[in-house]
Design a protein around this motif. Structure first.
Motif, short mmCIF file in Angstrom:
data_model
loop_
_atom_site.label_atom_id
_atom_site.label_comp_id
_atom_site.label_asym_id
_atom_site.label_seq_id
_atom_site.Cartn_x
_atom_site.Cartn_y
_atom_site.Cartn_z
N LEU A 125 0.82 -1.21 0.00
CA LEU A 125 0.00 0.00 0.00
C LEU A 125 0.85 1.26 0.00
CD1 LEU A 125 -2.85 -0.95 2.50
CD2 LEU A 125 -3.14 -0.31 0.10
N ASN A 126 2.01 1.20 0.64
CA ASN A 126 2.86 2.38 0.74
C ASN A 126 3.37 2.83 -0.62
OD1 ASN A 126 4.34 4.30 2.47
ND2 ASN A 126 6.16 3.26 1.70
N GLN A 127 3.60 1.86 -1.53
CA GLN A 127 4.12 2.23 -2.85
C GLN A 127 3.17 3.13 -3.64
OE1 GLN A 127 5.07 -1.70 -4.38
NE2 GLN A 127 7.24 -1.41 -3.94
N PRO A 128 1.91 2.75 -3.86
CA PRO A 128 1.03 3.65 -4.62
C PRO A 128 0.71 4.93 -3.87
CG PRO A 128 -0.21 1.76 -3.80
CD PRO A 128 1.24 1.46 -3.56
N LEU A 129 0.61 4.85 -2.53
CA LEU A 129 0.29 6.06 -1.77
C LEU A 129 1.45 7.06 -1.83
CD1 LEU A 129 -1.48 4.52 1.38
CD2 LEU A 129 -2.53 5.64 -0.61
N THR A 130 2.69 6.56 -1.77
CA THR A 130 3.85 7.44 -1.90
C THR A 130 3.89 8.08 -3.28
OG1 THR A 130 5.11 6.11 -0.32
CG2 THR A 130 6.37 7.55 -1.79
N ALA A 131 3.58 7.27 -4.31
CA ALA A 131 3.57 7.79 -5.68
C ALA A 131 2.50 8.88 -5.84
CB ALA A 131 3.32 6.67 -6.66
N ILE A 132 1.33 8.70 -5.21
CA ILE A 132 0.27 9.71 -5.27
C ILE A 132 0.74 11.01 -4.63
CG2 ILE A 132 -2.00 10.33 -4.34
CD1 ILE A 132 -2.79 7.36 -4.69
N ALA A 133 1.37 10.90 -3.45
CA ALA A 133 1.86 12.09 -2.76
C ALA A 133 2.94 12.81 -3.57
CB ALA A 133 2.41 11.70 -1.38
N SER A 134 3.82 12.03 -4.20
CA SER A 134 4.90 12.62 -4.99
C SER A 134 4.34 13.36 -6.20
CB SER A 134 5.89 11.54 -5.45
OG SER A 134 6.50 10.93 -4.34
N ASN A 135 3.39 12.74 -6.89
CA ASN A 135 2.80 13.37 -8.07
C ASN A 135 2.00 14.61 -7.69
OD1 ASN A 135 3.75 11.75 -10.21
ND2 ASN A 135 2.29 10.14 -9.67
N ALA A 136 1.30 14.55 -6.56
CA ALA A 136 0.54 15.72 -6.12
C ALA A 136 1.48 16.87 -5.78
CB ALA A 136 -0.31 15.36 -4.90
N ALA A 137 2.61 16.54 -5.11
CA ALA A 137 3.59 17.59 -4.78
C ALA A 137 4.20 18.20 -6.04
CB ALA A 137 4.69 17.01 -3.88
N ALA A 138 4.48 17.34 -7.03
CA ALA A 138 5.03 17.84 -8.29
C ALA A 138 4.04 18.77 -8.98
CB ALA A 138 5.38 16.66 -9.20
N GLY A 139 2.75 18.40 -8.96
CA GLY A 139 1.74 19.24 -9.57
C GLY A 139 1.66 20.61 -8.92
#
Length: 342
Positions: A125-139
Protein backbone atom coordinates in the motif's frame (compact mmCIF):
# COMPACT_ATOMS: atom_id res chain seq x y z
CA UNK A 1 -49.47 -45.48 9.24
CA UNK A 2 -47.83 -46.40 12.52
CA UNK A 3 -48.27 -44.29 15.63
CA UNK A 4 -44.63 -43.17 15.31
CA UNK A 5 -45.26 -42.09 11.71
CA UNK A 6 -48.35 -40.10 12.69
CA UNK A 7 -46.33 -38.41 15.43
CA UNK A 8 -43.61 -37.38 12.95
CA UNK A 9 -46.14 -35.92 10.49
CA UNK A 10 -48.35 -34.55 13.26
CA UNK A 11 -51.40 -36.54 12.08
CA UNK A 12 -54.25 -37.31 14.49
CA UNK A 13 -54.71 -41.02 15.39
CA UNK A 14 -58.02 -41.28 13.48
CA UNK A 15 -57.18 -38.82 10.66
CA UNK A 16 -57.80 -40.27 7.19
CA UNK A 17 -54.62 -40.30 5.12
CA UNK A 18 -54.31 -39.05 1.56
CA UNK A 19 -51.68 -37.80 -0.84
CA UNK A 20 -53.04 -34.27 -0.48
CA UNK A 21 -52.79 -34.42 3.30
CA UNK A 22 -49.24 -35.72 3.09
CA UNK A 23 -48.22 -32.95 0.67
CA UNK A 24 -49.75 -30.33 2.95
CA UNK A 25 -47.13 -31.27 5.53
CA UNK A 26 -44.19 -31.03 3.06
CA UNK A 27 -42.26 -27.76 3.20
CA UNK A 28 -43.56 -25.36 0.50
CA UNK A 29 -40.09 -25.11 -1.06
CA UNK A 30 -39.90 -28.91 -1.46
CA UNK A 31 -43.55 -29.62 -2.25
CA UNK A 32 -43.44 -29.52 -6.07
CA UNK A 33 -40.31 -31.70 -6.26
CA UNK A 34 -41.79 -34.29 -3.88
CA UNK A 35 -45.11 -34.35 -5.72
CA UNK A 36 -43.34 -34.89 -9.05
CA UNK A 37 -41.20 -37.66 -7.57
CA UNK A 38 -44.30 -39.41 -6.20
CA UNK A 39 -46.07 -39.17 -9.56
CA UNK A 40 -43.08 -40.57 -11.46
CA UNK A 41 -42.93 -43.48 -9.05
CA UNK A 42 -46.66 -44.16 -9.28
CA UNK A 43 -46.58 -44.25 -13.07
CA UNK A 44 -43.41 -46.33 -13.37
CA UNK A 45 -43.91 -48.59 -10.34
CA UNK A 46 -40.26 -48.02 -9.45
CA UNK A 47 -38.88 -47.81 -5.92
CA UNK A 48 -38.70 -44.21 -4.69
CA UNK A 49 -36.27 -42.53 -2.31
CA UNK A 50 -36.03 -38.81 -1.67
CA UNK A 51 -35.04 -36.38 1.05
CA UNK A 52 -37.29 -33.46 1.95
CA UNK A 53 -38.43 -31.17 4.73
CA UNK A 54 -41.67 -31.21 6.70
CA UNK A 55 -43.27 -28.03 7.97
CA UNK A 56 -45.64 -29.19 10.66
CA UNK A 57 -48.67 -27.26 11.94
CA UNK A 58 -46.83 -26.61 15.22
CA UNK A 59 -44.12 -24.71 13.23
CA UNK A 60 -41.43 -27.38 13.53
CA UNK A 61 -39.27 -28.18 10.51
CA UNK A 62 -38.13 -31.79 10.21
CA UNK A 63 -35.85 -33.47 7.67
CA UNK A 64 -36.99 -36.87 6.38
CA UNK A 65 -35.80 -39.55 3.99
CA UNK A 66 -38.68 -41.57 2.53
CA UNK A 67 -38.33 -44.89 0.73
CA UNK A 68 -40.99 -47.18 -0.69
CA UNK A 69 -43.02 -48.24 -3.73
CA UNK A 70 -46.56 -48.57 -5.09
CA UNK A 71 -48.11 -52.05 -5.40
CA UNK A 72 -50.59 -52.98 -8.14
CA UNK A 73 -53.42 -55.56 -8.21
CA UNK A 74 -54.02 -58.25 -10.86
CA UNK A 75 -55.63 -55.67 -13.17
CA UNK A 76 -52.51 -53.48 -13.01
CA UNK A 77 -54.11 -50.76 -10.89
CA UNK A 78 -52.34 -49.15 -7.97
CA UNK A 79 -54.01 -50.32 -4.79
CA UNK A 80 -51.36 -49.95 -2.07
CA UNK A 81 -48.37 -47.85 -1.06
CA UNK A 82 -45.76 -49.25 1.28
CA UNK A 83 -42.83 -47.27 2.59
CA UNK A 84 -40.83 -45.97 5.48
CA UNK A 85 -40.00 -42.41 6.55
CA UNK A 86 -36.78 -41.87 8.50
CA UNK A 87 -36.43 -38.70 10.58
CA UNK A 88 -32.85 -37.46 9.99
CA UNK A 89 -33.32 -34.00 11.52
CA UNK A 90 -30.69 -34.54 14.22
CA UNK A 91 -28.11 -35.68 11.67
CA UNK A 92 -28.82 -32.77 9.30
CA UNK A 93 -28.59 -30.24 12.13
CA UNK A 94 -25.33 -31.79 13.34
CA UNK A 95 -23.86 -31.64 9.83
CA UNK A 96 -24.97 -28.02 9.46
CA UNK A 97 -23.39 -27.11 12.80
CA UNK A 98 -20.16 -28.86 11.80
CA UNK A 99 -20.10 -26.98 8.50
CA UNK A 100 -20.63 -23.67 10.29
CA UNK A 101 -17.80 -24.48 12.70
CA UNK A 102 -15.48 -25.36 9.82
CA UNK A 103 -16.34 -22.11 8.03
CA UNK A 104 -15.70 -20.13 11.22
CA UNK A 105 -12.34 -21.84 11.70
CA UNK A 106 -11.42 -21.18 8.08
CA UNK A 107 -12.36 -17.51 8.53
CA UNK A 108 -10.21 -17.20 11.65
CA UNK A 109 -7.38 -18.83 9.74
CA UNK A 110 -7.68 -16.23 6.96
CA UNK A 111 -7.59 -13.40 9.51
CA UNK A 112 -4.50 -14.92 11.15
CA UNK A 113 -2.87 -15.30 7.74
CA UNK A 114 -3.48 -11.63 6.99
CA UNK A 115 -1.84 -10.84 10.33
CA UNK A 116 1.31 -12.62 9.17
CA UNK A 117 1.26 -10.57 5.97
CA UNK A 118 0.75 -7.19 7.68
CA UNK A 119 4.26 -5.87 6.91
CA UNK A 120 4.06 -7.05 3.32
CA UNK A 121 0.63 -5.49 2.76
CA UNK A 122 1.74 -2.24 4.37
CA UNK A 123 4.63 -2.10 1.91
CA UNK A 124 2.32 -2.86 -1.02
CA UNK A 125 0.00 0.00 0.00
CA UNK A 126 2.86 2.38 0.74
CA UNK A 127 4.12 2.23 -2.85
CA UNK A 128 1.03 3.65 -4.62
CA UNK A 129 0.29 6.06 -1.77
CA UNK A 130 3.85 7.44 -1.90
CA UNK A 131 3.57 7.79 -5.68
CA UNK A 132 0.27 9.71 -5.27
CA UNK A 133 1.86 12.09 -2.76
CA UNK A 134 4.90 12.62 -4.99
CA UNK A 135 2.80 13.37 -8.07
CA UNK A 136 0.54 15.72 -6.12
CA UNK A 137 3.59 17.59 -4.78
CA UNK A 138 5.03 17.84 -8.29
CA UNK A 139 1.74 19.24 -9.57
CA UNK A 140 1.73 21.93 -6.90
CA UNK A 141 5.30 22.89 -7.77
CA UNK A 142 4.36 23.24 -11.45
CA UNK A 143 1.41 25.45 -10.49
CA UNK A 144 3.64 27.61 -8.27
CA UNK A 145 6.05 28.17 -11.17
CA UNK A 146 3.29 29.39 -13.46
CA UNK A 147 0.96 27.81 -15.99
CA UNK A 148 2.09 24.19 -16.49
CA UNK A 149 1.95 22.43 -19.81
CA UNK A 150 -1.50 20.73 -20.14
CA UNK A 151 0.05 17.49 -21.42
CA UNK A 152 2.39 17.20 -18.44
CA UNK A 153 -0.34 18.02 -15.94
CA UNK A 154 -2.67 15.49 -17.59
CA UNK A 155 0.04 12.83 -17.30
CA UNK A 156 0.48 13.58 -13.59
CA UNK A 157 -3.26 13.25 -12.94
CA UNK A 158 -3.40 10.00 -14.90
CA UNK A 159 -0.59 8.58 -12.73
CA UNK A 160 -2.42 9.67 -9.57
CA UNK A 161 -5.63 7.97 -10.73
CA UNK A 162 -3.75 4.79 -11.66
CA UNK A 163 -1.99 4.57 -8.27
CA UNK A 164 -5.28 5.29 -6.46
CA UNK A 165 -6.92 2.39 -8.28
CA UNK A 166 -4.02 0.14 -7.39
CA UNK A 167 -4.29 1.00 -3.69
CA UNK A 168 -8.04 0.48 -3.85
CA UNK A 169 -7.60 -2.92 -5.47
CA UNK A 170 -5.23 -4.00 -2.69
CA UNK A 171 -7.66 -2.90 0.03
CA UNK A 172 -10.58 -4.54 -1.78
CA UNK A 173 -8.63 -7.78 -2.07
CA UNK A 174 -7.84 -7.80 1.65
CA UNK A 175 -11.45 -7.06 2.57
CA UNK A 176 -12.77 -9.75 0.23
CA UNK A 177 -10.35 -12.31 1.66
CA UNK A 178 -10.94 -11.77 5.39
CA UNK A 179 -14.67 -11.07 5.45
CA UNK A 180 -17.23 -13.69 6.40
CA UNK A 181 -19.16 -14.82 3.35
CA UNK A 182 -21.27 -17.68 2.13
CA UNK A 183 -19.48 -20.50 0.34
CA UNK A 184 -20.64 -19.35 -3.09
CA UNK A 185 -19.05 -21.38 -5.85
CA UNK A 186 -18.59 -20.50 -9.48
CA UNK A 187 -16.42 -21.52 -12.41
CA UNK A 188 -12.92 -20.17 -11.71
CA UNK A 189 -9.58 -20.47 -13.45
CA UNK A 190 -6.82 -21.62 -11.12
CA UNK A 191 -4.17 -19.83 -13.15
CA UNK A 192 -5.92 -16.52 -12.38
CA UNK A 193 -6.20 -17.40 -8.68
CA UNK A 194 -2.45 -18.13 -8.60
CA UNK A 195 -1.65 -14.78 -10.23
CA UNK A 196 -3.86 -12.94 -7.71
CA UNK A 197 -2.16 -14.64 -4.76
CA UNK A 198 1.31 -13.90 -6.14
CA UNK A 199 0.36 -10.22 -6.47
CA UNK A 200 -0.71 -10.28 -2.82
CA UNK A 201 2.58 -11.93 -1.77
CA UNK A 202 4.81 -9.81 -4.02
CA UNK A 203 6.50 -7.80 -1.25
CA UNK A 204 6.84 -10.79 1.07
CA UNK A 205 8.60 -12.78 -1.65
CA UNK A 206 10.98 -9.89 -2.31
CA UNK A 207 11.62 -9.39 1.40
CA UNK A 208 12.57 -13.03 1.80
CA UNK A 209 14.68 -13.05 -1.37
CA UNK A 210 12.61 -15.89 -2.83
CA UNK A 211 12.22 -16.46 -6.56
CA UNK A 212 8.95 -17.85 -7.90
CA UNK A 213 8.73 -19.83 -11.11
CA UNK A 214 5.35 -20.66 -12.64
CA UNK A 215 4.54 -23.41 -15.12
CA UNK A 216 0.85 -22.79 -15.75
CA UNK A 217 -0.92 -24.92 -18.33
CA UNK A 218 -2.51 -22.87 -21.11
CA UNK A 219 -6.25 -23.21 -21.77
CA UNK A 220 -6.77 -24.66 -18.30
CA UNK A 221 -10.40 -25.76 -17.80
CA UNK A 222 -12.27 -24.05 -14.95
CA UNK A 223 -13.13 -25.68 -11.64
CA UNK A 224 -16.34 -25.17 -9.68
CA UNK A 225 -15.04 -23.57 -6.49
CA UNK A 226 -15.12 -20.72 -3.99
CA UNK A 227 -12.40 -18.33 -5.17
CA UNK A 228 -11.62 -16.98 -1.68
CA UNK A 229 -11.13 -20.50 -0.34
CA UNK A 230 -8.81 -21.32 -3.25
CA UNK A 231 -6.79 -18.22 -2.37
CA UNK A 232 -6.63 -19.48 1.20
CA UNK A 233 -5.29 -22.84 0.03
CA UNK A 234 -2.53 -21.26 -2.05
CA UNK A 235 -1.61 -18.64 0.56
CA UNK A 236 -1.23 -21.34 3.21
CA UNK A 237 0.91 -23.52 0.96
CA UNK A 238 3.10 -20.62 -0.18
CA UNK A 239 3.58 -19.29 3.36
CA UNK A 240 4.54 -22.79 4.48
CA UNK A 241 7.09 -22.95 1.65
CA UNK A 242 8.57 -19.60 2.68
CA UNK A 243 8.82 -20.75 6.30
CA UNK A 244 10.40 -24.05 5.21
CA UNK A 245 13.21 -22.16 3.42
CA UNK A 246 14.16 -19.71 6.16
CA UNK A 247 17.47 -21.58 6.64
CA UNK A 248 18.03 -22.12 2.91
CA UNK A 249 20.75 -19.88 1.38
CA UNK A 250 19.17 -16.92 -0.41
CA UNK A 251 20.50 -17.95 -3.82
CA UNK A 252 18.70 -21.33 -3.51
CA UNK A 253 15.33 -20.07 -2.28
CA UNK A 254 12.89 -20.92 -5.02
CA UNK A 255 9.23 -21.91 -5.29
CA UNK A 256 7.83 -23.67 -8.33
CA UNK A 257 4.07 -23.44 -8.93
CA UNK A 258 2.53 -25.52 -11.70
CA UNK A 259 -0.90 -26.42 -13.03
CA UNK A 260 -1.96 -29.16 -15.41
CA UNK A 261 -5.10 -30.95 -16.51
CA UNK A 262 -5.27 -34.69 -15.89
CA UNK A 263 -8.39 -36.50 -17.13
CA UNK A 264 -11.31 -34.63 -15.50
CA UNK A 265 -9.23 -32.86 -12.86
CA UNK A 266 -6.98 -29.83 -12.52
CA UNK A 267 -3.82 -30.52 -10.52
CA UNK A 268 -1.96 -27.66 -8.83
CA UNK A 269 1.40 -28.18 -7.14
CA UNK A 270 3.64 -25.98 -4.98
CA UNK A 271 7.23 -27.13 -4.69
CA UNK A 272 9.89 -25.57 -2.42
CA UNK A 273 13.57 -26.15 -1.68
CA UNK A 274 13.42 -26.18 2.11
CA UNK A 275 13.92 -28.79 4.78
CA UNK A 276 11.30 -31.20 3.46
CA UNK A 277 8.69 -33.25 5.30
CA UNK A 278 9.28 -35.51 8.32
CA UNK A 279 11.11 -38.57 6.99
CA UNK A 280 9.49 -41.08 9.36
CA UNK A 281 5.87 -40.08 8.73
CA UNK A 282 5.26 -37.32 6.15
CA UNK A 283 1.48 -37.46 6.66
CA UNK A 284 1.80 -36.22 10.25
CA UNK A 285 1.84 -32.66 8.88
CA UNK A 286 -1.92 -33.03 8.31
CA UNK A 287 -2.50 -33.92 11.99
CA UNK A 288 -4.41 -31.37 14.05
CA UNK A 289 -2.15 -29.04 16.05
CA UNK A 290 1.07 -30.47 14.58
CA UNK A 291 3.41 -27.70 13.43
CA UNK A 292 7.09 -27.32 12.63
CA UNK A 293 6.85 -23.56 13.29
CA UNK A 294 7.78 -22.41 16.82
CA UNK A 295 4.64 -20.22 16.98
CA UNK A 296 2.45 -22.27 14.64
CA UNK A 297 -1.02 -23.50 15.62
CA UNK A 298 -0.89 -26.61 13.45
CA UNK A 299 -4.24 -25.88 11.80
CA UNK A 300 -3.21 -24.44 8.42
CA UNK A 301 -2.81 -27.70 6.50
CA UNK A 302 -5.79 -29.25 8.28
CA UNK A 303 -7.96 -26.40 7.02
CA UNK A 304 -6.41 -26.65 3.54
CA UNK A 305 -7.27 -30.35 3.36
CA UNK A 306 -10.80 -29.68 4.63
CA UNK A 307 -11.36 -27.06 1.91
CA UNK A 308 -9.94 -29.29 -0.83
CA UNK A 309 -12.06 -32.27 0.21
CA UNK A 310 -15.20 -30.13 0.52
CA UNK A 311 -14.66 -29.30 -3.17
CA UNK A 312 -14.50 -33.00 -4.04
CA UNK A 313 -10.72 -32.95 -4.39
CA UNK A 314 -7.61 -34.54 -2.91
CA UNK A 315 -4.54 -33.07 -1.19
CA UNK A 316 -1.14 -34.80 -1.21
CA UNK A 317 2.38 -34.07 -0.01
CA UNK A 318 5.72 -35.70 -0.73
CA UNK A 319 9.42 -35.12 -0.27
CA UNK A 320 11.32 -34.02 -3.35
CA UNK A 321 15.02 -33.47 -3.91
CA UNK A 322 16.01 -30.68 -1.51
CA UNK A 323 12.49 -29.82 -0.44
CA UNK A 324 8.85 -30.81 -0.55
CA UNK A 325 5.97 -30.74 -2.98
CA UNK A 326 2.30 -30.16 -2.10
CA UNK A 327 -0.36 -30.80 -4.71
CA UNK A 328 -4.12 -30.69 -4.77
CA UNK A 329 -6.52 -32.06 -7.34
CA UNK A 330 -9.94 -30.52 -8.06
CA UNK A 331 -12.60 -31.81 -10.47
CA UNK A 332 -13.21 -29.84 -13.65
CA UNK A 333 -16.48 -27.83 -13.61
CA UNK A 334 -19.37 -29.71 -15.19
CA UNK A 335 -20.81 -28.46 -18.49
CA UNK A 336 -24.49 -28.13 -19.31
CA UNK A 337 -26.24 -29.46 -22.42
CA UNK A 338 -25.08 -26.47 -24.52
CA UNK A 339 -21.46 -27.19 -23.69
CA UNK A 340 -21.13 -24.19 -21.38
CA UNK A 341 -19.78 -24.44 -17.84
CA UNK A 342 -22.71 -24.79 -15.46
Amino acid sequence: MSDKGRAIFNFAPDEALSRELFLSRVHPEDRVAVDEAIERTRVSSQVFEFEYRLLRPDGQTRWLISRGRYLRNDQGRVNELIGVAIDVTAQVQANLQLRLQREELAHLSRVALMGELTASLAHELNQPLTAIASNAAAGRRFLALGSPEPEMFDELLADVASDARRAGDIIHGIHHFVRKSESVRRAVNLNEIIREVLRLLHSDLLGRATAVETQLAPNLPPVDANSVQLQQILLNLLMNSLEAMHLTPAEKRRILISTECEADSVVTSVRDYGGGLPKDNPDKIFTHFYSTKPTGMGMGLTIVRSIVESHGGELAAENADDGARFSFRLPVAAKNETGEVA
